[in-house]
Design a protein around this motif. Structure first.
Motif, PDB file in Angstrom:
ATOM      1  N   ARG A  94      34.175  29.097  40.065  1.00 10.80           N
ATOM      2  CA  ARG A  94      35.050  30.013  40.801  1.00 10.80           C
ATOM      3  C   ARG A  94      35.869  29.202  41.804  1.00 10.80           C
ATOM      4  N   VAL A  95      37.199  29.296  41.679  1.00 12.78           N
ATOM      5  CA  VAL A  95      38.118  28.461  42.451  1.00 12.78           C
ATOM      6  C   VAL A  95      39.131  29.350  43.156  1.00 12.78           C
ATOM      7  N   THR A  96      39.517  28.951  44.362  1.00 17.10           N
ATOM      8  CA  THR A  96      40.569  29.664  45.074  1.00 17.10           C
ATOM      9  C   THR A  96      41.569  28.673  45.632  1.00 17.10           C
ATOM     10  N   ALA A  97      42.808  29.145  45.816  1.00 19.05           N
ATOM     11  CA  ALA A  97      43.877  28.313  46.372  1.00 19.05           C
ATOM     12  C   ALA A  97      45.007  29.219  46.821  1.00 19.05           C
ATOM     13  N   ALA A  98      45.977  28.629  47.501  1.00 20.77           N
ATOM     14  CA  ALA A  98      47.194  29.358  47.864  1.00 20.77           C
ATOM     15  C   ALA A  98      47.948  29.735  46.591  1.00 20.77           C
ATOM     16  N   ILE A  99      48.669  30.847  46.652  1.00 26.03           N
ATOM     17  CA  ILE A  99      49.315  31.387  45.457  1.00 26.03           C
ATOM     18  C   ILE A  99      50.273  30.373  44.824  1.00 26.03           C
ATOM     19  N   ASP A 100      51.164  29.788  45.613  1.00 28.12           N
ATOM     20  CA  ASP A 100      52.185  28.907  45.050  1.00 28.12           C
ATOM     21  C   ASP A 100      51.581  27.652  44.428  1.00 28.12           C
ATOM     22  N   GLY A 102      48.532  27.237  43.484  1.00 30.34           N
ATOM     23  CA  GLY A 102      47.674  27.631  42.371  1.00 30.34           C
ATOM     24  C   GLY A 102      48.454  27.908  41.108  1.00 30.34           C
ATOM     25  N   GLN A 103      49.567  28.640  41.236  1.00 30.89           N
ATOM     26  CA  GLN A 103      50.388  28.928  40.064  1.00 30.89           C
ATOM     27  C   GLN A 103      51.014  27.665  39.504  1.00 30.89           C
ATOM     28  N   MET A 125      41.145  32.536  41.819  1.00 33.67           N
ATOM     29  CA  MET A 125      41.549  33.579  42.756  1.00 33.67           C
ATOM     30  C   MET A 125      42.601  33.022  43.705  1.00 33.67           C
ATOM     31  N   LEU A 126      43.839  33.479  43.577  1.00 33.35           N
ATOM     32  CA  LEU A 126      44.939  33.001  44.390  1.00 33.35           C
ATOM     33  C   LEU A 126      45.200  33.984  45.523  1.00 33.35           C
ATOM     34  N   SER A 127      45.428  33.446  46.709  1.00 28.54           N
ATOM     35  CA  SER A 127      45.563  34.298  47.891  1.00 28.54           C
ATOM     36  C   SER A 127      46.533  33.665  48.877  1.00 28.54           C
ATOM     37  N   SER A 128      47.201  34.507  49.654  1.00 23.57           N
ATOM     38  CA  SER A 128      48.092  34.008  50.697  1.00 23.57           C
ATOM     39  C   SER A 128      47.315  33.540  51.930  1.00 23.57           C
ATOM     40  N   GLY A 129      46.028  33.866  52.010  1.00 23.01           N
ATOM     41  CA  GLY A 129      45.183  33.426  53.113  1.00 23.01           C
ATOM     42  C   GLY A 129      43.919  32.768  52.585  1.00 23.01           C
TER      43      GLY A 129
END
Length: 302
Positions: A94-100, A102-103, A125-129
């Motif tokens: 499970r990985v997360t990063a900023a949207i830009d 990450g995309q 999971m991409l998020s602005s925060g």
């Protein structure tokens, strides 16, 4: 060891409320509360203080929480060793990063990583925060910027240089700044509205720092949309070099005051502490360090 009552107690303390624990576990709050009460009845002492909006551990509850976490970490390490998870990349990553970012990078990198390790599945999971790693059960977070002090383990991947750019059409219309002082009167494409009241800092060739107040322009909190606004001539922008490298090379945007620089943002892979780190996390972090070296506009970590 990890029965329903203990799990309910752990999540309640970690997340700070019975409702948050219930959401994380997909259960009803009354069920979580009942299981915590079962533990308190078993030990004959109060483990959590339910008064107020937050649920906090008592002194005995904090002691039990800390010891229980240690025991579970040892059990998870043993399970990983027996199952081979510590040696061979497998399971859900499970990985997360900023949207830009990450995309642009992480999504294709994760697909490539899974091609190398087909026993690994992933959730991106991409998020602005910043998402909470514990609450969201995240293995690796890719984060840019200065990290706050915490118990999380951070591995530096690269530096993210920033560049000051504008379109030729904008500079023809408004004039090209030749000194930092001339920047104040220009329009900007801000990343967040708060940039309007935060001076931009440039470091000159002699090491002197220049703080430039800015206020006019538009704010767009998405890198690619901000790039489009710069190309369309809406103002000057200070953003990540990786988003503008090709445009600078083609002449579609202009690097303003190239002899002046801005502080680069460090880029990290962040994870929760663990006695034994699953091989999927170690392999993916090593993979990330290799991939960032291929990105024009990122500077490799030492």
């Amino acid at each position: 060891m990890r029965n329903a009552a203990e799990l309910a107690f752990l999540k309640t303390v970690e997340l700070g409320s019975i409702r948050a624990a219930a959401r994380a576990l997909g259960q009803d709050p009354s069920g979580i509360s009942r299981r915590v009460t079962q533990l308190e009845t078993r030990f004959g002492t109060k483990l959590v203080d339910r008064s107020g909006n937050a649920t906090r551990p008592t002194q005995q509850g904090k002691l039990y929480f800390d010891r229980l976490k240690e025991i579970i970490a040892q059990l998870e390490a043993l399970e990983a060793e027996i199952s081979g998870e510590a040696l061979h990349p497998s399971g859900l990553l499970r990985v997360t990063a900023a949207i830009d970012f990450g995309q642009e990078f992480l999504a294709p990198w994760l697909l490539e990583f899974r091609g190398l390790y087909p026993d690994v599945e992933f959730d991106l999971m991409l998020s602005s925060g910043f998402l909470d790693l514990t609450q969201n059960n995240i293995d690796v977070a890719v984060r840019a910027g200065r990290l706050p002090d915490s118990s999380l383990i951070a591995r530096k991947l690269a530096e993210v240089p920033r560049v000051l750019v504008a379109s030729p059409a904008y500079l023809d219309r408004r004039g090209r700044p030749e000194t930092p002082q001339e920047l104040s009167d220009h329009d900007y494409v801000f990343f967040v509205p708060g940039n309007r009241t935060t001076p931009m800092e440039l470091i000159g060739p002699d090491g002197a720092r220049h703080r430039i107040p800015r206020s006019k322009g538009v704010a767009i909190n998405a890198v690619r949309a901000g790039v489009a606004a710069v190309r369309a001539g809406h103002g000057i922008h200070n953003g990540p070099l990786w988003a503008f490298t090709d445009l600078i090379a083609s002449g579609e945007v202009v690097d303003i005051l190239p002899d002046y620089r801005q502080e680069a943002f460090p880029l990290y892979a962040v994870r929760r502490p663990s006695i034994v780190v699953p091989a999927r996390i170690t392999a993916f972090t090593d993979f990330l360090r290799q991939k960032v070296r291929e990105v024009p506009g990122l500077t490799r970590a030492d």
